[in-house]
Scaffold this active site. Structure first.
Site, PDB file in Angstrom:
ATOM      1  N   LYS A  85       0.788  -1.199  -0.139  1.00  0.00           N
ATOM      2  CA  LYS A  85      -0.082  -0.163   0.172  1.00  0.00           C
ATOM      3  C   LYS A  85       0.942   1.403  -0.055  1.00  0.00           C
ATOM      4  O   LYS A  85       0.614   2.315  -0.602  1.00  0.00           O
ATOM      5  CB  LYS A  85      -0.831   0.106   1.213  1.00  0.00           C
ATOM      6  CG  LYS A  85      -1.953   1.013   1.270  1.00  0.00           C
ATOM      7  CD  LYS A  85      -3.074   0.930   2.084  1.00  0.00           C
ATOM      8  CE  LYS A  85      -2.414   0.627   3.646  1.00  0.00           C
ATOM      9  NZ  LYS A  85      -2.149   1.647   4.328  1.00  0.00           N
ATOM     10  N   ASP A 143       3.603  -8.376 -11.127  1.00  0.00           N
ATOM     11  CA  ASP A 143       4.715  -8.587 -11.512  1.00  0.00           C
ATOM     12  C   ASP A 143       5.484  -9.826 -10.984  1.00  0.00           C
ATOM     13  O   ASP A 143       6.161 -10.788 -11.724  1.00  0.00           O
ATOM     14  CB  ASP A 143       5.836  -7.447 -11.411  1.00  0.00           C
ATOM     15  CG  ASP A 143       5.843  -7.016  -9.701  1.00  0.00           C
ATOM     16  OD1 ASP A 143       4.841  -7.007  -9.294  1.00  0.00           O
ATOM     17  OD2 ASP A 143       7.086  -6.783  -9.442  1.00  0.00           O
ATOM     18  N   SER A 146     -53.726  -2.338  -0.919  1.00  0.00           N
ATOM     19  CA  SER A 146     -53.112  -3.172   0.468  1.00  0.00           C
ATOM     20  C   SER A 146     -53.279  -2.135   1.646  1.00  0.00           C
ATOM     21  O   SER A 146     -52.250  -1.264   2.035  1.00  0.00           O
ATOM     22  CB  SER A 146     -51.457  -3.138  -0.095  1.00  0.00           C
ATOM     23  OG  SER A 146     -51.094  -1.968  -0.557  1.00  0.00           O
TER      24      SER A 146
END
Lengths: 307, 640
Positions: free
Chosen positions: B21, B150, B540
């Site tokens: 990081k 890589d 409803s």
């Protein structure tokens, strides 16, 4: 950019204004630390905006070491008078009278007395519970870890390993007995942002930020201006004195005369300064002797109560 | 682009130990020329002192001496860089030590999160934890950077495998936009420029992605909320209320209500140092002056009269505990929400979420880094929206009144009506239902997530409820046409349609009404699982029935829309002559005449057909859908 979008400068501005309002609402006796530099100028403008159409409800306090540039004192007094701000100037007269000086006392010791010590004494003397400062996270790596609202214990010390989590824009402003708060409304601003803002807002700044011909002592990469007290010292080459030369230069950041060098520059307008800052390969504190003593010198100073 | 017009993107970076990081951030700073020589020299010196052969870029980021000594990152650090297009603020959040506290702190203001995954190690528990926190905090965009490609010979199958693993996991989360990038931070592949070594990767490099991320749609511009921060009274002629518009927009002349007093007035002016504004919007710090003198103090909230937040002194919230001292029930805390501060008790822990398995556990207390759902009781009401709808008014902090430390971050849930929260049921988004004996739920041939990707909108149920004649079907039909025309896959269900076929055996008795709605809900669910936007227009009348249907769907995918209209007006309209028939006793059990209608308590949306035109009603629903990212703007559908 659509109508409901803000440019990054306006976003930073709004964030800072909200912080300043929070300080005014949540503390009994806040003060804004005013160092006369460009960041202070921006901070004052933000305070004017935050409480407009009223006046900002706190004083400005300058911790004066006595070693500031004459142009800074002149600017400070004129500026504060013009905007109608209450200015408090605090000096550690005892140590100044004793001749405390970076060259004789040592850079760290001099700072600890005239700046940190004077600041802590002044905060106590006036009973300030919050001090607003213009430090920016980008300036220096220990500052990158700093909170916007940062607690200092009864001795003014910062405990970087034990900071309160700071979530969203909800600031915990509560203090325990003896603690004080440092507040950094410019936390997320960079040097470039400051200059861009000064340009679009036409904010007055101390004239020595602009380049002019000055007599300076050339010491490595740093140009030491020939102000009161500065003398050419021994050169690195034995038996020879340092050279004094007339050079186009300006100050990238302002501090005490003995510890602030100039940089070679021909920038005489804000546009030219911004161009220079954009191309700079060195950080803005390159000319500040106080950060250079060790990799953690700023952290150490901050722990002791320095800004 | 002129510098002053650049936009700002805040993102948080996180990952596990040694995933590179610091190298990635170092690389971003380096590529954008944001590392100064003297800063570099300082860390060079430190690296040499430590006897390292190469300059450790991490030292640039580890700002504290203790961090450099121990070689770990203790706290969130902030970094700044810019490109010609954007200015960036990185909140660099350490992945291992106190990850919850740091991650939540670092991510709390982020528009986007970048999670690093080491290509050699694949998806670790840590990567999942971070994803969960991002989902919890509702960070709208996630970039998963698969690093150290890589070392894996830039092998496509490695990348695809990790993407596949993470996708499987992330289906359980509530993150709207996830993209994956194969990178090598060390070599610079796909960081600032597209890597020639991975021609199989068709997307943009990381920096370009960060530059082009569209975040302007992430804000809530619908619900105007103005928590009063400070009262300004510079002179007898001016009384103003300073604060930030945290969501929505407002203009002078608009009618507003002040909470908690409930007094109403109009906005007289929006004052700033740079002159009065014609309109203020989310993010701006302004001063409002009102037409009438009303007693208003800090902590009050100014809102639109017809768009009120919830007002309550009992909350259900997800709490992230951040203090070393465990959370105690029945202890009084200070709760800070917008500019309002009240006292709060934690009445009950509903559950703790095991961040690794996402399972819920009954516990008696929360310790450091614990996350879970609690019920709070406050000394005074606060004015809030659900965090998911309006983060600015849905979040709070808890402060220990004895130590004054910030001990928790809270996110207010919508209501107390469902046990579901940010995590769907284990069966990836499909909610569990009691099975009939001898039948087995077979997974759909093509799953919902896949269908949604192709449709480029989310599956959702828009449930219109209200009196007969209130305008439910009219709105649903017009809206369906509009959605259909912009390329959405839709289905429309209404009472008449169902009662002619599927429900022709049912009467209007309470029991049959219940069954009718049950069937409607199940039908909607079939369409829903097939990735459609299902518009349901049913009277409803019973709350319980609607809640039963709601429970069939994942959180956020059932949108209850109360189509409000006075009974008198509905009777006047009487489009099908039903009211007349009911009044004449030809139909019995008719809602509003001899059968009750239970108003929704907390519908997602209310549209008032007495005050709004049909177009306005449709617009409201559409805006809501855009906001919830159920659909994307028609002009964004191209090329995304």
């Amino acid at each position: 950019m659509n109508s409901f979008s803000m440019t990054y400068l306006r976003q930073l501005e709004s964030e800072s204004i909200a912080i300043l309002r929070e300080v005014a609402s949540e503390f009994k006796n806040p003060v804004m630390l005013y160092s006369v530099g460009k960041d202070s100028s921006v901070m004052v403008r933000l305070a004017q905006k935050a409480f407009w159409p009223g006046k900002f409800p706190f004083s400005l306090m300058h911790i004066d070491t006595g070693y500031k540039f004459p142009e800074m004192y002149a600017f400070r007094d004129e500026f504060c008078k013009r905007i109608g701000a209450t200015l408090i100037v605090e000096r550690d007269e005892k140590h100044i009278a004793e001749g405390c000086h970076p060259l004789t006392t040592g850079v760290d010791q001099c700072c600890a007395r005239l700046k940190t010590g004077a600041l802590l004494t002044a905060l106590r003397k006036h009973g300030f519970d919050a001090a607003i400062g213009g430090a920016r996270r980008e300036e220096e790596k220990s500052r990158a870890k700093e909170r916007v609202f940062s607690i200092r214990d009864a001795f003014g010390q910062w405990d970087p390993k034990n900071q309160r989590p700071e979530l969203w824009d909800i600031y915990n402003t509560r203090l325990s007995e003896g603690e004080t708060m440092r507040v950094f409304p410019l936390s997320n601003w960079t040097e470039k942002d400051i200059w861009e803002y000064i340009r679009i807002e036409e904010i007055p700044i101390v004239p020595i930020y602009f380049a002019q011909k000055r007599e300076v002592i050339v010491r490595g990469n740093i140009l030491i201006p020939l102000y009161a007290g500065a003398r050419p010292g021994a050169s690195e080459q034995p038996g020879r004195k340092e050279k004094v030369r007339m050079i186009d230069c300006r100050f990238r950041s302002l501090g005490c005369i003995p510890c602030t060098g100039a940089i070679a520059s021909s920038a005489t307008t804000l546009e030219e300064i911004i161009g220079e800052v954009r191309k700079a390969t060195k950080s803005e504190r390159e000319n500040r002797v106080i950060d250079l003593t060790s990799d953690s010198s700023m952290e150490q100073k901050k722990k002791e109560g320095y800004f | 682009m002129p510098t002053a017009e650049k936009s700002l993107l805040r993102f948080v970076t996180t990952g596990s130990v040694d995933d590179g990081k610091s190298t990635l951030i170092g690389r971003l700073l380096y590529e954008t020329k944001s590392i100064y020589e003297d800063q570099y020299e300082a860390i060079e010196k430190t690296s040499r002192k430590k006897g390292l052969k190469e300059v450790e870029l991490a030292y640039l980021l580890d700002g504290l001496a203790a961090e450099r000594e121990q070689g770990i990152t203790i706290d969130v650090a902030y970094r700044y860089f810019e490109t010609p297009k954007r200015k960036f603020i990185i909140a660099d959040s350490p992945g291992h030590v106190q990850y919850t506290k740091n991650m939540v702190t670092g991510a709390s203001k982020a528009d986007c999160a970048v999670i690093l995954i080491d290509a050699r190690n694949g998806v670790l528990t840590q990567s999942k934890r971070h994803g969960f926190l991002i989902s919890l905090l509702q960070i709208p965009h996630l970039i998963v950077a698969v690093n150290k490609m890589d070392l894996m010979d830039y092998d496509r199958s490695v990348f695809d495998g990790i993407v596949n693993d993470y996708q499987q996991f992330s289906e359980k989360l509530d993150i709207h936009n996830i993209v994956y990038i194969p990178v090598s931070a060390l070599k610079g592949d796909n960081v600032a420029v597209k890597s020639p070594k991975m021609p199989w990767y068709e997307g943009s490099p990381l920096l370009a992605m960060l530059e082009s991320l569209n975040i302007s749609a992430d804000r809530n511009l619908v619900d105007f909320r103005f928590p009063v921060q400070h009262v300004l009274r510079p002179h007898a002629d001016f009384r103003g209320y300073s604060g930030s518009v945290v969501s929505g927009t407002i203009s002078p002349g608009e009618e507003v209500a002040v909470l908690p007093s409930g007094r109403t007035t109009q906005v007289k002016s929006i004052t700033t140092y740079d002159g009065d504004l014609k309109e203020a919007f989310a993010g701006q710090a302004v001063v409002l002056a009102l037409a009438d003198e009303i007693d208003i103090s800090r902590g009050d909230m100014i809102v639109r009269r017809k768009n009120l937040p919830q007002i309550a002194s009992r909350l259900e919230a997800i709490l992230c505990w951040m203090d070393d001292r465990p959370m105690m029930l029945e202890k009084s805390f200070v709760l800070k929400h917008t500019t309002r501060t009240v006292r709060a008790y934690i009445k009950k822990i509903v559950y703790r979420i095991d961040v690794d398995t996402l399972h819920r556990q009954p516990v008696d207390e929360f310790g450091l880094n614990d996350i879970g759902r609690v019920e709070l009781s406050l000394s005074a009401p606060i004015f809030f929206d659900a965090y998911k709808i309006n983060a600015a008014t849905g979040r709070f902090i808890l402060i220990d009144a004895e130590t004054n430390r910030t001990v928790a971050a809270g996110m207010i849930r919508d209501t107390a009506r469902r046990l579901e929260d940010y995590v769907s049921e284990p069966q990836a988004g499909r909610t569990a239902e009691p099975k009939s004996p001898h039948t087995v739920w077979r997974a759909l041939n093509i799953g919902r997530a896949e269908r949604e990707r192709q449709n480029r909108h989310q599956a959702v149920v828009l449930w219109f409820t209200g009196f007969s004649g209130s305008g439910k079907s009219t709105i649903a039909m017009a809206l369906e046409r509009k959605l259909f025309d912009i390329g959405c896959k839709t289905a429309l269900l209404d009472g008449d349609l169902l009662r002619h076929g599927l429900c022709s055996d049912l009467t209007f008795s309470a029991a049959d009404r219940q069954e009718n709605i049950r069937r409607a809900g199940q039908t909607a669910k079939l369409f829903f699982e097939h990735g459609l936007i299902v518009l349901c227009a049913f009277i409803s009348p019973f709350r319980q029935d609607r809640e039963t249907v709601r429970r069939l769907f994942p959180e956020g995918r059932f949108v209850e829309i109360y189509v409000r209209c006075d009974l008198d007006e509905c009777r006047r309209r009487d489009p099908n002559g039903l009211y007349r028939k009911a009044e004449n006793g030809i139909i019995s059990g008719f809602t509003g005449i001899d059968s009750p209608y239970e108003e929704p308590v907390k519908p997602e949306l209310i549209v008032d057909t007495q005050t709004l035109s049909l177009n306005d009603c449709i617009h409201e629903v559409e805006q809501f859908m855009l906001h919830q990212r159920l659909i994307i703007r028609p002009d964004n559908r191209e090329g995304r």
